[in-house]
Design a protein around this motif. Structure first.
Motif, short mmCIF file in Angstrom:
data_model
loop_
_atom_site.label_atom_id
_atom_site.label_comp_id
_atom_site.label_asym_id
_atom_site.label_seq_id
_atom_site.Cartn_x
_atom_site.Cartn_y
_atom_site.Cartn_z
N LYS A 81 -5.08 34.50 31.62
CA LYS A 81 -4.75 35.88 31.99
C LYS A 81 -5.43 36.89 31.07
O LYS A 81 -5.25 38.11 31.24
CB LYS A 81 -3.24 36.09 31.88
CG LYS A 81 -2.44 35.50 33.00
CD LYS A 81 -1.00 35.91 32.81
CE LYS A 81 -0.04 35.10 33.63
NZ LYS A 81 1.34 35.27 33.15
N LYS A 105 -4.64 37.35 27.98
CA LYS A 105 -3.66 37.91 27.03
C LYS A 105 -3.82 37.32 25.65
O LYS A 105 -3.19 37.77 24.69
CB LYS A 105 -2.24 37.62 27.53
CG LYS A 105 -1.96 38.28 28.86
CD LYS A 105 -0.51 38.60 29.03
CE LYS A 105 -0.35 39.72 30.03
NZ LYS A 105 0.98 40.13 30.24
N SER A 156 24.73 29.02 23.19
CA SER A 156 25.08 30.08 24.14
C SER A 156 26.53 30.48 24.01
O SER A 156 26.91 31.59 24.35
CB SER A 156 24.89 29.58 25.57
OG SER A 156 23.58 29.20 25.79
N HIS A 204 20.10 33.59 18.79
CA HIS A 204 20.27 33.31 20.23
C HIS A 204 19.18 34.01 21.03
O HIS A 204 19.13 35.25 21.09
CB HIS A 204 21.66 33.76 20.69
CG HIS A 204 21.95 33.38 22.10
ND1 HIS A 204 22.66 34.18 22.96
CD2 HIS A 204 21.61 32.27 22.82
CE1 HIS A 204 22.74 33.59 24.14
NE2 HIS A 204 22.11 32.44 24.07
N ASN A 236 16.16 33.24 28.07
CA ASN A 236 15.22 32.52 28.94
C ASN A 236 14.57 33.48 29.96
O ASN A 236 15.30 34.18 30.63
CB ASN A 236 16.03 31.43 29.67
CG ASN A 236 15.21 30.60 30.61
OD1 ASN A 236 14.01 30.47 30.45
ND2 ASN A 236 15.86 30.05 31.62
N1 3HC Z 1 8.03 31.25 31.04
C1 3HC Z 1 7.09 32.05 30.50
N2 3HC Z 1 6.68 33.20 31.10
C2 3HC Z 1 7.23 33.51 32.29
C3 3HC Z 1 8.21 32.70 32.91
C4 3HC Z 1 8.59 31.52 32.24
N3 3HC Z 1 9.53 30.72 32.74
N4 3HC Z 1 8.57 33.28 34.08
C5 3HC Z 1 7.83 34.40 34.18
N5 3HC Z 1 7.04 34.55 33.10
C6 3HC Z 1 6.13 35.63 32.84
C7 3HC Z 1 5.05 35.71 33.90
O1 3HC Z 1 3.99 34.85 33.58
C8 3HC Z 1 4.67 37.16 33.84
O2 3HC Z 1 3.80 37.38 32.76
P1 3HC Z 1 2.60 38.45 32.86
O3 3HC Z 1 3.26 39.79 32.98
O4 3HC Z 1 1.89 38.23 31.57
O5 3HC Z 1 1.80 38.07 34.05
C9 3HC Z 1 5.99 37.89 33.52
O6 3HC Z 1 6.83 36.88 32.95
C10 3HC Z 1 6.63 38.46 34.74
O7 3HC Z 1 6.79 37.42 35.68
P2 3HC Z 1 6.64 37.58 37.25
O8 3HC Z 1 5.79 38.77 37.55
O9 3HC Z 1 6.25 36.26 37.82
O10 3HC Z 1 8.11 37.76 37.76
P3 3HC Z 1 9.19 38.84 37.38
O11 3HC Z 1 8.60 40.19 37.16
O12 3HC Z 1 10.26 38.64 38.38
O13 3HC Z 1 9.75 38.36 35.99
C11 3HC Z 1 11.44 37.25 34.83
C12 3HC Z 1 10.28 37.10 35.79
C13 3HC Z 1 10.96 37.78 33.49
C14 3HC Z 1 12.02 35.85 34.64
C15 3HC Z 1 12.49 38.25 35.46
O14 3HC Z 1 12.82 37.83 36.73
C16 3HC Z 1 13.75 38.38 34.65
O15 3HC Z 1 13.80 39.10 33.66
N6 3HC Z 1 14.84 37.69 35.09
C17 3HC Z 1 16.11 37.70 34.41
C18 3HC Z 1 16.07 36.71 33.29
C19 3HC Z 1 17.36 36.69 32.53
O16 3HC Z 1 18.34 37.34 32.82
N7 3HC Z 1 17.35 35.87 31.46
C20 3HC Z 1 18.51 35.67 30.64
C21 3HC Z 1 19.26 34.48 31.13
S1 3HC Z 1 20.72 34.20 30.19
C22 3HC Z 1 20.19 33.34 28.85
O17 3HC Z 1 19.06 32.96 28.70
C23 3HC Z 1 21.21 33.09 27.80
C24 3HC Z 1 21.66 31.67 27.80
O18 3HC Z 1 22.52 31.50 26.68
C25 3HC Z 1 22.43 31.27 29.05
#
Ligand code: 3HC
Length: 295
Positions: free
Chosen positions: A57, A59, A120, A141, A144
């Motif tokens: 990408k 980056k 968590s 903490h 994801n």
């Molecule tokens: N790993 C690494 N990078 C990732 C990824 C992954 N699994 N999923 C997406 N990305 C990156 C993409 O490559 C992209 O990078 P870029 O801007 O450099 O191209 C960027 O994130 C944005 O991805 P997308 O355009 O494909 O998709 P979205 O804009 O929908 O973003 C998301 C994806 C960041 C996962 C977004 O949907 C989001 O923020 N979701 C909510 C996540 C959330 O709430 N997480 C917390 C969960 S709770 C937790 O973790 C706590 C635990 O204790 C339970």
């Protein structure tokens, strides 16, 4: 303030691999420990792929990727983490499993090594008490996907040495993250609020308030959340969410943290979410299709 140079990461699953990735990207020598060579190689391979994607990408430069991977190593032996300045634990949400590792590390690590947990929902104190260094234990903490989410909750117990806390807080900043300070209560800040929301979404589904798709759409378009609650459940892992619910319910005895029956049944069936190919959605086809619940 103590300087962190080498980091140990326990577990190379979803969270551990993300944590190891951001550590090597920030310049830390990082050694990851997994229980078997198979799981370890899968985790390390995943980090290589993520960094490869960053290069594609534009980056990250190829040389930076190679340097980052040069700082990464893996082991199945806890003793190989003995000389780390900081150890971050990201294994299964089970106090006994975590404490068995902390007890061993407490024996083999130098007196100055800081222990941190990415739990968590367990309390840091319940792990610190299993060691002879409770003042050197904190929570770190992450969220994801770790390389993307900016937040790190930095957690102090009633026993944490303030200098250890400050070192952990600065460490989180050095990863390019935005740390916040949290008290050592189960769920810290984010899961204290997020877990009841996810459990409530499942209860709303059980009550037939709306479909999986419409509840997700409602919360995305009505509140601007990036994912609806069921997409998020599948993303976090329904098995993980169920364990978190059990732990938080055990702590607070409040129904809002308890896993609803539907979540329990889904876990029994292996519908763990995205990682299993099936959860509230079936990911075997594009776009993913919501599960037929027959209700
Ligand atoms: N790993 C690494 N990078 C990732 C990824 C992954 N699994 N999923 C997406 N990305 C990156 C993409 O490559 C992209 O990078 P870029 O801007 O450099 O191209 C960027 O994130 C944005 O991805 P997308 O355009 O494909 O998709 P979205 O804009 O929908 O973003 C998301 C994806 C960041 C996962 C977004 O949907 C989001 O923020 N979701 C909510 C996540 C959330 O709430 N997480 C917390 C969960 S709770 C937790 O973790 C706590 C635990 O204790 C339970």
């Amino acid at each position: 303030m103590a300087q962190i140079r080498t980091v140990g990461v326990l577990g190379c699953g979803l969270m551990g691999s993300g944590i190891a990735q951001v550590c090597v990207q920030a310049g830390y020598e990082t050694v990851v420990r997994e229980i078997s060579d198979d799981v370890l190689q899968r985790g390390l391979g995943g980090i290589g792929k993520q960094l490869g994607r960053a290069v594609e990408k534009g980056k990250m430069g190829g040389e930076d990727r190679d340097a980052a991977l040069g700082r990464l190593s893996g082991t199945t032996e806890l003793s190989e983490l003995a000389s780390c300045d900081l150890i971050i634990e990201a294994v299964v949400e089970d106090l006994e499993v975590k404490n068995a590792m902390w007890r061993t590390l407490d024996e083999v690590c130098g007196a100055n090594t800081i222990f941190a947990s990415n739990t968590s929902s367990l309390t840091i104190a319940d792990m610190a008490a299993a060691t002879r260094r409770p003042e050197r234990m904190v929570g770190l903490h992450f969220f994801n996907p770790v390389p993307v989410m900016k937040l790190v909750e930095v957690v102090k117990t009633i026993a944490t040495d303030p200098r250890v806390f400050d070192t952990a807080f600065e460490f989180a900043k050095s990863l390019g993250k935005e740390p916040i300070t949290c008290k050592d209560n189960s769920g810290f800040v984010v899961n204290l609020l997020l877990v009841p929301y996810m459990m409530d979404a499942i209860r709303a589904l059980e009550q037939g308030v709306a479909s999986i798709e419409d509840i997700d759409k409602g919360m995305r378009l009505g509140t601007g959340y990036p994912m609806g609650p069921f997409t998020l459940c599948d993303f976090v892992g329904n098995d993980t969410l169920d364990k978190i619910g059990d732990i938080m319910y055990g702590e607070y005895k409040e129904k809002r943290y308890a896993s609803p029956p539907l979540l329990k049944r889904m876990v029994s069936m292996g519908y763990y979410g995205r990682k299993a190919g099936k959860g509230f959605y079936d990911y075997s086809q594009e776009p993913a299709r919501p599960l037929e619940l027959g209700i």
